[in-house]
Design a protein around this motif. Structure first.
Motif, short mmCIF file in Angstrom:
data_model
loop_
_atom_site.label_atom_id
_atom_site.label_comp_id
_atom_site.label_asym_id
_atom_site.label_seq_id
_atom_site.Cartn_x
_atom_site.Cartn_y
_atom_site.Cartn_z
N GLU A 157 32.60 3.24 55.19
CA GLU A 157 32.82 4.09 54.00
C GLU A 157 32.06 5.20 54.30
N ALA A 158 32.86 6.47 54.04
CA ALA A 158 32.34 7.90 54.16
C ALA A 158 32.59 8.61 52.74
N ALA A 159 31.53 8.94 52.08
CA ALA A 159 31.75 9.59 50.73
C ALA A 159 30.89 10.88 50.71
N VAL A 160 31.48 11.80 49.77
CA VAL A 160 30.78 13.05 49.25
C VAL A 160 30.48 12.83 47.80
N ARG A 161 28.99 12.77 47.80
CA ARG A 161 28.69 12.62 46.32
C ARG A 161 27.99 13.69 45.77
N SER A 162 27.76 13.73 44.49
CA SER A 162 27.06 14.65 43.64
C SER A 162 26.39 13.98 42.65
N GLY A 163 25.13 13.73 42.65
CA GLY A 163 24.47 12.80 41.67
C GLY A 163 25.29 11.40 41.62
N ASP A 164 25.66 10.94 40.56
CA ASP A 164 26.33 9.59 40.43
C ASP A 164 27.93 9.83 40.72
N THR A 165 28.36 11.22 41.04
CA THR A 165 29.67 11.28 41.06
C THR A 165 30.39 11.31 42.48
N GLY A 172 29.51 27.99 41.86
CA GLY A 172 27.93 27.72 41.58
C GLY A 172 27.53 26.96 42.67
N THR A 173 26.11 26.66 42.39
CA THR A 173 25.70 25.88 43.59
C THR A 173 25.76 24.15 43.26
N VAL A 174 26.09 23.53 44.36
CA VAL A 174 26.44 22.16 44.33
C VAL A 174 25.50 21.58 45.16
N VAL A 175 24.63 20.50 44.41
CA VAL A 175 23.54 19.79 45.38
C VAL A 175 24.35 18.27 45.43
N GLY A 176 24.42 18.11 46.65
CA GLY A 176 24.96 16.74 46.93
C GLY A 176 24.46 16.04 48.36
N GLN A 177 25.26 14.98 48.62
CA GLN A 177 24.93 14.20 49.89
C GLN A 177 26.25 13.57 50.44
N GLY A 178 26.38 13.58 51.60
CA GLY A 178 27.49 12.78 52.38
C GLY A 178 26.57 11.28 52.69
N THR A 179 27.50 10.35 52.38
CA THR A 179 26.82 8.99 52.69
C THR A 179 27.77 8.12 53.42
N LEU A 180 27.17 7.18 54.04
CA LEU A 180 27.83 5.97 54.88
C LEU A 180 27.64 4.70 54.33
N THR A 181 28.34 3.74 54.20
CA THR A 181 27.81 2.39 54.05
C THR A 181 26.61 1.92 54.89
N ALA A 182 25.42 1.53 53.83
CA ALA A 182 24.24 1.37 54.32
C ALA A 182 23.93 0.14 55.15
#
Length: 701
Positions: free
Chosen positions: A275-283, A310-320
């Protein structure tokens, strides 16, 4: 078997005491016939065997007590293997090097670093009382350890308080520092104990092995003991998000971005449906799945549309997996907000391509642009309420009257953006008089480099010579993209006064591009809360061919973002863990604090050139920057990423380690399968205690 104190074995001679007592205490029976006691003799025959067994047990137990105690005091040890025997050279000053790199965070239920600390504690506990020791926690920037000493509690506290970092650690450098500290001990024996996961990136085996100075100054190899925190595992499976590229997806809308994941599989087995996902906080903003071959790389692209700017702070994540820290990458993204622009057309024309605003309107209204354009002629433009706009463009427009100039000054000082281009309708004297306080530099006169109809116009025309590509406005125009910029030909352009000349504020402007003769082509300045940009040629084809160059459209869009204060080049804000970052506050912005993802303050220092040096950054994630009012400055926020090299957890082969450190290298571990958990002499003392207890029990019966 070896003995630490062999002279204590002399006490084993005490085991002869029970035998001597038995021999001297023997008495021969004398016969005394007595008829009535015949039945007693028959009873003694039945109990004689039990008495003899009791005496034998007492003899054995007493002998065991007197034999076990001196042997235990002699501290016997089993020979584990030939290599271990080869390195036992007596007492030695010892340096324990504990690997604290990112790879030590790998876990299969228990983090490798926890096992490493256990190994370091065991190494400290195994030292003899007369052996001095020191501890070095190996990080990306290790400090020289203290000289070996005998304060075991302090050294154990150092091990207990050690924490793994998020950066690579150079064990070769740490071993050299530890070897230097051993030279401060007068003890002849020297020992290095290395506690590490022994991954491929942990050591530089091509560099010389550590040495210490011998008694006569010669280089001598110390004894090296390798303690494997991975407990002999052949493979530490791992995958990582080694790169996350974010770029506008113009085909999907003005606030759409494409996130490209680059995933590396360092394991021997292929990965399915990762799984590859783009997240911002819990969204979760976007999600997809990617397959990665064994020891291979794959990419996955996700398109995300943002509803607001505006400014978006987030992270890209993979299955841990076992090393979860490299399965995510932080990002700080400036999403453009909708902008309203008033274009004042100073030279309208019924033929569209000859209209002054034709090329500018096309550039600002192109797909993906957040700018909404309203075009007015000069007379109608000054009747507009500028408060309804974010940007104002004066394209070859005559200077406004006093009322219009006052409106324009108020607009800029309150945060608006102003773009001014030249042309035949621009009167330098009128502009300097009415807008002198807004212009980056005062206008002087028009210069003609060559007439457009000249046969050699292409060769004689002026071109851009010096462009500050380090500025966000021109940052993309490097490499092949530079040709569309420096290849433009300029037949006429407006000359400017020197900085501060003609009534313009002294030292308030910045020239970002010049022509081949050194005359300014683009000058910018801040006025109040707003920004002003001055382009000294035209944005139509009257004075140049720049509007038909490939660089015109992206540059005009970047002008709009820059003047609105929303142009942020995140490529310039990238930093890796362990490095420092130079922030560039604009205008009156000040930096009072930099906060790490865990809330800790990061060191920062203002530089003479106006930049702020931040770092070194010690953890990955999103960092916030606080301004003079104590509130976050979103334009200065940045993200820190990990070094992908630390994600490769392939193991160093034992033969390579032996060749590097020498054949006498010991590879030790505290696992039950590799060494006894309790020393042999401890069991001897326990046996003596049990023998003493049973001996007393038999005597009472």
């Amino acid at each position: 078997m070896t003995f630490l104190h062999p002279w204590m074995l002399l006490g084993a001679l005490g085991a002869l005491i029970p035998l001597l007592v038995h021999l001297f205490d023997r008495r021969r029976p004398r016969p005394h016939p007595f008829g009535p006691l015949a039945f007693v003799l028959r009873s003694q025959k039945r109990t004689a065997s039990r008495l003899k067994l009791k005496r034998l047990l007492l003899y054995v137990l007493r002998t065991l007590i007197l034999l076990a105690l001196p042997v235990a005091l002699a501290r016997p040890e089993w020979k584990r293997d030939a290599e271990a025997a080869a390195v036992v050279k007596g007492p030695a000053a010892t340096a324990i090097v504990l690997d604290a790199s990112l790879s030590m965070r790998w876990s299969d239920g228990t983090p490798l670093f926890e096992r490493g600390r256990d190994e370091a504690r065991d190494a400290l506990a195994d030292l003899r009382p007369e052996e001095p020791a020191t501890v070095l926690v190996c990080t990306s920037s290790p400090l020289p350890p203290a000289a070996p000493g005998f304060d075991r509690s302090k050294l154990r506290q150092m091990i207990d308080e050690a924490q793994p970092t998020f950066a690579a650690a150079d064990l070769s450098r740490c071993l050299d520092l530890a070897a230097r500290s051993l030279e401060e001990s007068p003890m002849a024996g020297k020992r290095l104990v290395v506690v590490s996961d022994l991954t491929a990136g942990s050591m530089r085996l091509e560099s010389p092995a550590p040495t210490v100075k011998g008694p006569t100054g010669e280089a001598v190899r110390p004894e090296v003991v390798l303690r494997d925190a991975a407990r002999g595992k052949d493979v530490l499976p791992n995958h990582a998000l080694v790169d996350l590229k974010v770029e506008p997806a113009l085909q999907a809308g003005p606030r759409a971005f494409q996130f490209t994941f680059t995933v590396k599989n360092f394991g021997e087995a292929p990965l399915k449906d990762l799984e590859a996902a783009v997240r911002s906080g819990d969204t979760v903003l976007g999600k997809g799945f990617v397959d990665v071959p064994a020891n291979g790389t794959a990419q996955k692209s996700l398109t995300v549309r943002f509803n607001q700017g505006g400014t978006v702070v987030g992270q890209g994540t993979l299955t841990a997996d076992g090393l979860a820290e490299d399965d995510r990458r932080a990002f700080v993204l400036a999403v453009p907000r909708p902008l309203k622009a008033l274009v004042v057309n100073g030279a309208p024309n019924a033929t569209r391509y000859r209209d002054e605003a034709f090329f500018m309107e096309a550039a600002l209204s192109a797909p993906g642009s957040p700018v909404q354009v309203a075009v007015r002629d000069a007379e109608a433009g000054w009747r507009e309420d500028l408060a309804n706009y974010d940007l104002v463009y004066l394209l070859n427009a005559p200077a406004p009257d006093e009322a219009g100039a006052a409106k324009l000054r108020a607009f800029v000082e309150n945060g608006g953006g102003l773009f001014i281009s030249m042309g035949d309708h621009v009167d330098p004297e009128a502009y300097n008089t009415r807008l002198g306080g807004l212009l980056p530099r005062s206008l002087r006169l028009v210069r003609t480099s060559v007439e457009r109809d000249d046969p050699d116009a292409d060769d004689k025309a002026a071109k851009l010579a010096q462009v500050k590509v380090e500025h966000p406005l021109f940052a993309p125009f490097t490499g092949r993209a530079e040709e569309g910029l420096v290849g433009a030909r300029f037949y006429r352009y407006m000359l400017l006064e020197s900085d501060g000349g003609g009534g313009a504020p002294q030292g308030a402007s910045q020239v970002l591009a010049t022509y081949s003769d050194g005359a300014p082509a683009v000058a910018v300045a801040r006025r109040g809360k707003g920004r002003v940009a001055l382009f000294t040629s035209t944005v139509d084809r009257d004075w140049s061919d720049f509007p038909i160059r490939t660089s015109f459209l992206p540059l005009m869009q970047r002008f709009a973002a820059y003047l609105a204060g929303s142009l942020e080049e995140r490529e310039e804000q990238r930093v890796r863990v362990g490095e420092t970052l130079a922030l560039r506050p604009e205008g009156n912005q000040t930096v009072t604090a930099v906060k790490a993802p865990d809330g800790a303050e990061v060191p920062h220092k203002a530089q003479p050139d106006g930049t702020v040096l931040v770092g070194p950054v010690e953890q990955p994630g999103n960092f916030s920057v606080l301004g003079g009012d104590g509130k976050p400055v979103s334009a200065l926020a940045f993200a820190a990423t990990l070094d992908p090299a630390e994600s490769d957890l392939s193991r160093l082969p034992q033969d390579a380690l032996s060749a590097h450190f020498g054949e006498e290298t010991v590879k030790a571990s505290s696992s039950d399968a590799e060494r006894p958990p309790v020393p042999l002499w401890t069991w001897l003392i326990v046996a003596a205690a049990f023998a003493f207890f049973f001996e007393g029990t038999l005597l009472r019966k």
